[in-house]
Structures are given as structure tokens and as C-alpha cells.
Design an enzyme around this catalytic site. Structure first.
Site, PDB file in Angstrom:
ATOM      1  N   ASP A 148      33.851  32.270  52.399  1.00  0.00           N
ATOM      2  CA  ASP A 148      34.804  32.345  51.300  1.00  0.00           C
ATOM      3  C   ASP A 148      35.016  33.821  50.970  1.00  0.00           C
ATOM      4  OD1 ASP A 148      36.371  31.967  49.080  1.00  0.00           O
ATOM      5  OD2 ASP A 148      34.808  31.052  47.854  1.00  0.00           O
ATOM      6  N   HIS A 190      41.946  36.122  51.166  1.00  0.00           N
ATOM      7  CA  HIS A 190      41.482  37.188  50.278  1.00  0.00           C
ATOM      8  C   HIS A 190      40.283  37.891  50.886  1.00  0.00           C
ATOM      9  CE1 HIS A 190      38.022  34.999  48.352  1.00  0.00           C
ATOM     10  NE2 HIS A 190      38.796  33.944  48.373  1.00  0.00           N
ATOM     11  N   GLU A 202      40.328  38.302  44.372  1.00  0.00           N
ATOM     12  CA  GLU A 202      40.615  36.886  44.120  1.00  0.00           C
ATOM     13  C   GLU A 202      39.518  36.247  43.290  1.00  0.00           C
ATOM     14  OE1 GLU A 202      40.579  32.460  45.140  1.00  0.00           O
ATOM     15  OE2 GLU A 202      39.018  33.992  45.280  1.00  0.00           O
ATOM     16  N   GLU A 203      38.258  36.595  43.591  1.00  0.00           N
ATOM     17  CA  GLU A 203      37.126  35.921  42.959  1.00  0.00           C
ATOM     18  C   GLU A 203      36.983  36.251  41.473  1.00  0.00           C
ATOM     19  OE1 GLU A 203      35.646  33.593  44.231  1.00  0.00           O
ATOM     20  OE2 GLU A 203      35.538  33.801  46.407  1.00  0.00           O
ATOM     21  N   HIS A 253      29.906  30.136  47.535  1.00  0.00           N
ATOM     22  CA  HIS A 253      29.433  30.842  46.344  1.00  0.00           C
ATOM     23  C   HIS A 253      27.905  30.870  46.302  1.00  0.00           C
ATOM     24  CE1 HIS A 253      33.231  31.357  43.767  1.00  0.00           C
ATOM     25  NE2 HIS A 253      33.595  31.116  45.020  1.00  0.00           N
ATOM     26  N   ASP A 261      42.324  29.611  52.520  1.00  0.00           N
ATOM     27  CA  ASP A 261      41.060  29.680  51.793  1.00  0.00           C
ATOM     28  C   ASP A 261      40.139  28.563  52.262  1.00  0.00           C
ATOM     29  OD1 ASP A 261      39.144  30.442  49.800  1.00  0.00           O
ATOM     30  OD2 ASP A 261      40.775  31.034  48.468  1.00  0.00           O
TER      31      ASP A 261
END
Length: 373
Positions: A186, A72, A218-219, A329, A241
Site C-alpha cells: 500500500d 500513490h 495520500e495516507e 497498514h 490502490d
């Protein structure tokens, strides 16, 4: 001594990682990283396919089962919701954020007039009550300081409500050159895997059609995965991922057993999907055939694009293949070069085996399956 050609390839790959990780791509604002992926897929002579939301894949082949490799494009980021009278920017998270990792971190606000550097601030800890200090600060109590003294000045700088902001963290090779630090691993790690796989299969005569690239949003709910799955209708899908590395102080075994440098991750469970059993076994068998190390990843608190892809149409056998990463994140994350290389090796090996007979067998439609009678 490493030969000159090997050094050039290594440097070329690092430059690709740097470009991928340092390019901005907030959910819903993936245009910059979309163009980076488009450029590199075009350089690989891939046929470019996009959906109407901005997901992009390169296609190789025109026959046999369709195999999707989907990373992504987007990264966790922020959206400006208000400019205060004093010129500070209030914001909401795009994707999952934890207050402890946000304060005093630099961001870039992406405005129509150009990018602005800012810093995430809050009420000073010196004036917080003891009870306030014990709690994670709510995002509602944070702001971005871009050095403006008024709303008018912030607007003059180019800021508007609705502008996104992204973390700032340059790509860097750590003293152990296998460890690579950057923002947005990510999921630029998955983007890197997709591009490297496409590069390595250029001269292969595969018995399938490969679609490799990345989705959008995606997030914030696996949205591009849903549209891309309907665009392509793959027979088999792999979500590329990252997972949470469990090799840092304070991590108990029950919280995570994966370690950097011990091989790519095979997702056995997450919040959105249990992988197709026959595909899971096929992937494990292939890894063992080629002596590729792998780690089992169980992530009850997160999900990937495979969560949407595997339920499209009548069901698409899907699996998550990725790499462990530290500190995802947040503004910074760390991955291991060997895990990336082994993930590419595994994916290429899988593509070489996934012919029509293998795919039909995975789907439960082998030559002796009652459904075929």
C-alpha cells in the site's frame, strides 16, 4: 518448460517489485520513491510531469481525452517528535496505524546523516496491570530504541526532531511463488501497475493521452491527488490502490469477501467516493469482454485518491482499480501475482477503448444526449 525470455521477464518484474517496496517513502518525505518512479518512467520514454508537491506521472500521447492512472508514492510511517534524556525517540504516526501491529517491529529512522535501525518498544508486558493488557497500547506510550544512551548520543547519531521512520520488511517470494510479501504494498502495488501499463502501451497507437504515475501524501489526506488533478485536469481517472483481503481466519463475510488470486478489485464504495455509474459499468463490461476476473470491493472505513480527484473542477468520472492485500497498514503485507497481472491487463484494455466517443458517452454527452442539443 518456461522459455528463457519468459524467465527473464519474470525476474525483471520481481526486481521492480523489490525496488518499489523496499524504497522508503513516508508521507511528506517521498523523495526516494519519487526518484525511483522518475527513473523507470524515463526509461519508458515517457514525458515527465510533476506538481509542486512531488507527485509524478509519465505522459504518452498528445491528443484525445486525458486518462489519469494514479497510484500513490507514500506508505504509512512515523515522525520523530521528541528525543528523551535517555536517548529514546517518541513519535507520531504518519497515516493509519493500529497499536497491536507495531510493538517489537524494526524501523529505519531516516536522518540527514544516514539511516538508523531501531525497534519500537514500550513498557514490558510483565509489569502491565491486567486492565492495561486488555487494551490496545496507545502510541503515546511507545518509543523507538536506536541504541542511544542519551539525547546527546542520539543527536550525535544524526537524529533530529522531524525525521521520519519507516517499517523494515524485505521483499520476499513465498513458497507459493504467486504470493509476494513486502512492506508498502500500500501502495507500491499501484506504482507497479502504473509502470507496467506504461510499458505495455509503448507500441500502442491509442486514441487518448495517458498520464500514469503516483501522488504524494495520500495516507495523510489525499493531498497530492488534489494538486495532481488540477495540474492535469483529466477527463477520466483511475486510482490504482489496494484493498483489504477478506480471506484470512476470523474475517466474516460482512467484513470482506475479496480473496487473493481471484482478480483485481473494482471499488464500488469507500468513505470518500461512490464511483461514476457509467464508468463503473464500462469497466465491468470491458473486464467481461476480455475474460478478466474481478472482485467487487466495498470499503466503508477507508478511501483512495479518487476521493479527491472525482470532485475536481466540474467533476471527473473516477474509479478505483486495485488488488487485494493482506495485513496492510502494518510492517508487512501480501499480494498475489495473478491479481497484479490481471489488473494490468484490464487497465490496458480500458485505455484501448477510451476514445473521445467513449469518454463523451461516459460523461453523459453522447450523440443523443439532450445536453448536446
Amino acid at each position: 518448460m518456461r522459455c528463457q525470455k519468459e524467465v527473464w521477464v519474470l525476474e525483471k518484474d520481481l526486481l521492480l517489485m523489490k525496488e518499489l517496496t523496499e524504497t522508503a517513502g513516508p508521507p511528506g518525505f517521498e523523495v526516494r520513491i519519487h526518484e525511483v518512479m522518475r527513473k523507470h518512467l524515463a526509461d519508458l520514454q515517457a514525458e515527465l510531469i510533476t506538481d509542486n508537491l512531488g507527485s509524478i506521472v509519465g505522459k504518452k500521447g498528445d491528443s484525445g481525452p486525458k486518462i489519469l492512472l494514479a497510484a500513490h508514492l507514500d506508505e504509512v510511517a512515523f515522525l520523530i517528535t521528541h528525543i528523551t534524556d535517555d536517548g529514546f525517540l517518541r513519535f507520531l504516526p504518519l497515516g493509519g496505524w493500529w497499536g497491536h501491529v507495531m510493538l517489537a517491529q524494526r524501523v529505519k529512522v531516516l536522518t540527514g546523516a544516514g539511516d538508523l535501525t531501531g525497534v519500537i518498544g514500550s513498557k514490558a508486558p510483565h509489569v502491565l496491570s491486567l486492565e492495561e493488557r486488555r487494551n490496545v497500547l496507545e502510541i503515546d506510550n511507545m518509543f523507538i530504541d536506536i541504541g542511544a544512551s542519551s539525547r546527546e548520543e542520539a543527536e550525535k547519531f544524526g537524529v533530529q526532531v522531524g525525521d521520519p521512520a519507516v517499517p523494515v520488511c524485505p521483499f520476499e517470494v513465498l513458497p507459493n511463488p504467486k504470493l509476494l510479501l513486502a512492506k508498502a504494498w500500500d501502495n507500491r502495488a499501484g506504482c507497479y501497475l502504473a509502470l507496467k501499463v506504461m510499458e505495455q502501451i509503448q507500441q500502442e497507437n491509442l486514441s487518448n493521452t495517458v498520464y500514469a504515475g503516483a501522488t504524494v501524501q495520500e495516507e495523510v489526506g489525499l493531498r497530492g491527488a488534489e494538486t495532481l488533478a488540477h495540474k492535469i485536469s483529466p477527463d477520466i481517472a483511475f486510482a490504482l490502490d489496494v484493498g483489504v483481503a477478506g480471506d484470512t481466519p476470523g474475517m466474516a463475510q460482512k467484513d470482506g469477501r475479496t480473496r487473493l488470486g481471484k482478480g483485481p478489485l473494482l471499488g464500488f464504495l469507500d468513505r470518500t467516493m461512490i464511483p461514476h455509474l457509467k464508468l463503473r459499468n464500462f469497466v465491468i463490461e470491458t473486464a467481461r469482454e476480455h475474460n478478466i476476473p474481478f472482485q467487487i470491493d466495498v470499503m466503508p472505513g477507508g478511501g483512495t485518491d479518487a476521493g479527491k480527484i472525482h470532485t475536481a473542477y466540474n467533476g471527473i468520472p473516477s474509479m478505483v482499480i486495485g488488488v487485494p492485500a493482506r495485513y496492510i497498514h502494518s510492517h508487512v503485507s501480501v499480494v498475489h501475482r495473478d491479481d497484479l497481472d490481471h489488473a494490468v491487463k484490464l487497465l490496458v484494455a480500458l485505455l484501448k477503448k477510451l476514445d473521445a466517443a467513449a469518454v463523451q458517452s461516459i460523461k453523459g454527452l453522447g450523440p443523443h444526449d439532450p445536453a448536446r442539443q
